[in-house]
Design a protein around this motif. Structure first.
Motif, PDB file in Angstrom:
ATOM      1  N   MET A 145       1.130   5.264   0.139  1.00  0.00           N
ATOM      2  CA  MET A 145       0.464   6.363   0.664  1.00  0.00           C
ATOM      3  C   MET A 145       1.437   7.797   0.694  1.00  0.00           C
ATOM      4  O   MET A 145       2.672   7.626   0.719  1.00  0.00           O
ATOM      5  CB  MET A 145       0.115   6.200   2.159  1.00  0.00           C
ATOM      6  CG  MET A 145      -0.663   5.152   2.561  1.00  0.00           C
ATOM      7  SD  MET A 145      -2.348   5.170   2.109  1.00  0.00           S
ATOM      8  CE  MET A 145      -2.766   6.445   2.907  1.00  0.00           C
ATOM      9  N   ARG A 162      -7.085   8.175  -4.033  1.00  0.00           N
ATOM     10  CA  ARG A 162      -8.088   8.792  -3.533  1.00  0.00           C
ATOM     11  C   ARG A 162      -7.501   9.134  -2.021  1.00  0.00           C
ATOM     12  O   ARG A 162      -6.791   8.429  -1.413  1.00  0.00           O
ATOM     13  CB  ARG A 162      -9.223   7.889  -3.267  1.00  0.00           C
ATOM     14  CG  ARG A 162      -8.908   6.582  -2.433  1.00  0.00           C
ATOM     15  CD  ARG A 162     -10.358   5.703  -2.140  1.00  0.00           C
ATOM     16  NE  ARG A 162     -10.155   4.655  -1.367  1.00  0.00           N
ATOM     17  CZ  ARG A 162     -10.255   3.330  -1.405  1.00  0.00           C
ATOM     18  NH1 ARG A 162     -10.743   3.054  -2.800  1.00  0.00           N
ATOM     19  NH2 ARG A 162     -10.099   2.436  -0.841  1.00  0.00           N
ATOM     20  N   LYS A 163      -8.296  10.010  -1.380  1.00  0.00           N
ATOM     21  CA  LYS A 163      -7.897  10.385   0.044  1.00  0.00           C
ATOM     22  C   LYS A 163      -8.324   9.080   1.023  1.00  0.00           C
ATOM     23  O   LYS A 163      -9.052   8.506   0.903  1.00  0.00           O
ATOM     24  CB  LYS A 163      -8.956  11.561   0.587  1.00  0.00           C
ATOM     25  CG  LYS A 163      -8.377  12.545   1.656  1.00  0.00           C
ATOM     26  CD  LYS A 163      -9.397  13.606   1.986  1.00  0.00           C
ATOM     27  CE  LYS A 163      -8.646  14.227   3.146  1.00  0.00           C
ATOM     28  NZ  LYS A 163      -9.063  15.736   3.088  1.00  0.00           N
ATOM     29  N   GLU A 164      -7.277   9.068   2.022  1.00  0.00           N
ATOM     30  CA  GLU A 164      -7.233   7.980   2.843  1.00  0.00           C
ATOM     31  C   GLU A 164      -7.766   8.534   4.399  1.00  0.00           C
ATOM     32  O   GLU A 164      -8.773   7.741   4.821  1.00  0.00           O
ATOM     33  CB  GLU A 164      -6.139   7.112   2.852  1.00  0.00           C
ATOM     34  CG  GLU A 164      -5.918   5.870   3.626  1.00  0.00           C
ATOM     35  CD  GLU A 164      -6.380   4.691   2.886  1.00  0.00           C
ATOM     36  OE1 GLU A 164      -6.907   3.761   3.380  1.00  0.00           O
ATOM     37  OE2 GLU A 164      -6.550   4.953   1.288  1.00  0.00           O
ATOM     38  N   SER A 165      -7.087   9.353   4.808  1.00  0.00           N
ATOM     39  CA  SER A 165      -7.119   9.725   6.190  1.00  0.00           C
ATOM     40  C   SER A 165      -6.848  11.227   6.491  1.00  0.00           C
ATOM     41  O   SER A 165      -5.953  11.601   5.470  1.00  0.00           O
ATOM     42  CB  SER A 165      -6.562   8.844   6.916  1.00  0.00           C
ATOM     43  OG  SER A 165      -5.280   9.006   7.112  1.00  0.00           O
ATOM     44  N   LYS A 224       0.739  -1.166  -0.023  1.00  0.00           N
ATOM     45  CA  LYS A 224      -0.129   0.124   0.006  1.00  0.00           C
ATOM     46  C   LYS A 224       0.893   1.301  -0.298  1.00  0.00           C
ATOM     47  O   LYS A 224       1.883   1.315   0.850  1.00  0.00           O
ATOM     48  CB  LYS A 224      -0.956  -0.033   1.128  1.00  0.00           C
ATOM     49  CG  LYS A 224      -1.859   1.176   1.410  1.00  0.00           C
ATOM     50  CD  LYS A 224      -2.777   0.729   2.561  1.00  0.00           C
ATOM     51  CE  LYS A 224      -4.031   1.806   2.743  1.00  0.00           C
ATOM     52  NZ  LYS A 224      -4.580   1.389   3.852  1.00  0.00           N
ATOM     53  N   SER A 234      -3.769  12.578   4.246  1.00  0.00           N
ATOM     54  CA  SER A 234      -3.249  11.275   3.584  1.00  0.00           C
ATOM     55  C   SER A 234      -3.978  10.669   2.233  1.00  0.00           C
ATOM     56  O   SER A 234      -5.280  10.918   2.364  1.00  0.00           O
ATOM     57  CB  SER A 234      -2.936  10.031   4.415  1.00  0.00           C
ATOM     58  OG  SER A 234      -2.115  10.443   5.563  1.00  0.00           O
ATOM     59  N   ARG A 235      -3.381  10.496   1.346  1.00  0.00           N
ATOM     60  CA  ARG A 235      -4.010   9.732   0.131  1.00  0.00           C
ATOM     61  C   ARG A 235      -3.170   8.478  -0.336  1.00  0.00           C
ATOM     62  O   ARG A 235      -2.005   8.687   0.002  1.00  0.00           O
ATOM     63  CB  ARG A 235      -4.272  10.742  -1.139  1.00  0.00           C
ATOM     64  CG  ARG A 235      -2.945  11.115  -1.547  1.00  0.00           C
ATOM     65  CD  ARG A 235      -3.218  12.086  -2.794  1.00  0.00           C
ATOM     66  NE  ARG A 235      -2.098  12.045  -3.724  1.00  0.00           N
ATOM     67  CZ  ARG A 235      -2.039  11.610  -4.921  1.00  0.00           C
ATOM     68  NH1 ARG A 235      -2.593  10.356  -5.081  1.00  0.00           N
ATOM     69  NH2 ARG A 235      -0.686  11.520  -5.627  1.00  0.00           N
ATOM     70  N   ASN A 236      -4.181   7.490  -0.585  1.00  0.00           N
ATOM     71  CA  ASN A 236      -3.625   6.390  -1.313  1.00  0.00           C
ATOM     72  C   ASN A 236      -3.266   6.752  -2.548  1.00  0.00           C
ATOM     73  O   ASN A 236      -3.942   6.996  -3.587  1.00  0.00           O
ATOM     74  CB  ASN A 236      -4.993   5.440  -1.137  1.00  0.00           C
ATOM     75  CG  ASN A 236      -4.286   3.953  -1.849  1.00  0.00           C
ATOM     76  OD1 ASN A 236      -3.720   3.908  -2.575  1.00  0.00           O
ATOM     77  ND2 ASN A 236      -4.649   2.894  -0.948  1.00  0.00           N
ATOM     78  N   LYS A 294      -4.693   4.116  -5.501  1.00  0.00           N
ATOM     79  CA  LYS A 294      -6.038   3.963  -5.621  1.00  0.00           C
ATOM     80  C   LYS A 294      -6.471   5.735  -6.087  1.00  0.00           C
ATOM     81  O   LYS A 294      -7.618   5.847  -6.413  1.00  0.00           O
ATOM     82  CB  LYS A 294      -6.980   3.733  -4.697  1.00  0.00           C
ATOM     83  CG  LYS A 294      -6.596   2.209  -4.522  1.00  0.00           C
ATOM     84  CD  LYS A 294      -7.496   1.672  -3.243  1.00  0.00           C
ATOM     85  CE  LYS A 294      -7.202   0.141  -3.017  1.00  0.00           C
ATOM     86  NZ  LYS A 294      -8.098  -0.569  -2.005  1.00  0.00           N
TER      87      LYS A 294
END
Length: 178
Positions: A44, A92-95, A42, A85-87, A90
């Motif tokens: 980030m 997209r925004k993660e957290s 993963k 954070s973003r992935n 993918k």
């Protein structure tokens, strides 16, 4: 006959205050998590902001209350870390969020853990003046972290997450000062 190489492990409150102060500012964090044993990856990216907290400030007093610390025991310094954070894979925004750290003796008090929103503590030491090592345990898991300042523009981090003696995840980070 040669003696085994030994790394000095020190706990010094002025050292961690200096480490936090040197970390103040904005950082762009690129990190990769490896899930073990499958090796799933993963990636980030985060924008991180670190603010130094001085003894007696409201944030550290509140953190002490979260941990039910006696009023006579003060946290000598700390840091507030916010992130967005973003992935990468993918797109997209993660957290996003924030966390507080406070120090007393060789204990780092946190308002939340890596995998919990509850307050946790970590034991810390320095393997050298620029490398902070943490060990946090909760919910049957162990989180071992190493944060290293490299000059004034870079930090590296590594996190190893284990449960029942088996490594579950490794996180590796390169952080660049913005």
């Amino acid at each position: 006959m040669t003696s085994p190489l030994k790394f000095a492990q020190t706990v010094n409150e002025s050292q961690i205050a200096e480490f936090f102060q040197e970390s103040v500012g904005q950082w762009r964090s690129e990190r990769r998590y490896y899930t073990l044993p499958e090796g799933e990856t993963k990636e980030m990216e985060s924008l991180i902001t670190i603010r130094f907290l001085t003894e007696g400030c409201d944030e550290l007093q509140n953190l002490g209350q979260m941990h039910d610390l006696a009023k006579s025991m003060s946290l000598i310094c700390g840091a507030e870390v916010t992130w967005d954070s973003r992935n990468v894979l993918k797109g997209r925004k993660e957290s996003q969020g924030s966390t507080l750290f406070g120090v007393s003796g060789n204990i780092l008090y946190r308002d939340r853990g890596f995998a919990t929103s509850k307050p946790v503590t970590a034991k810390y030491y320095f393997s050298n003046t620029k490398t902070l090592c943490l060990r946090t345990e909760y919910n049957g898991s162990v989180f071992e972290e190493e944060l290293k300042l490299i000059g004034s523009k870079y930090r590296t981090r590594q996190t190893i997450i284990s449960r029942a003696g088996e490594q579950l995840m490794i996180g590796q980070y390169l952080e660049k000062r913005i």
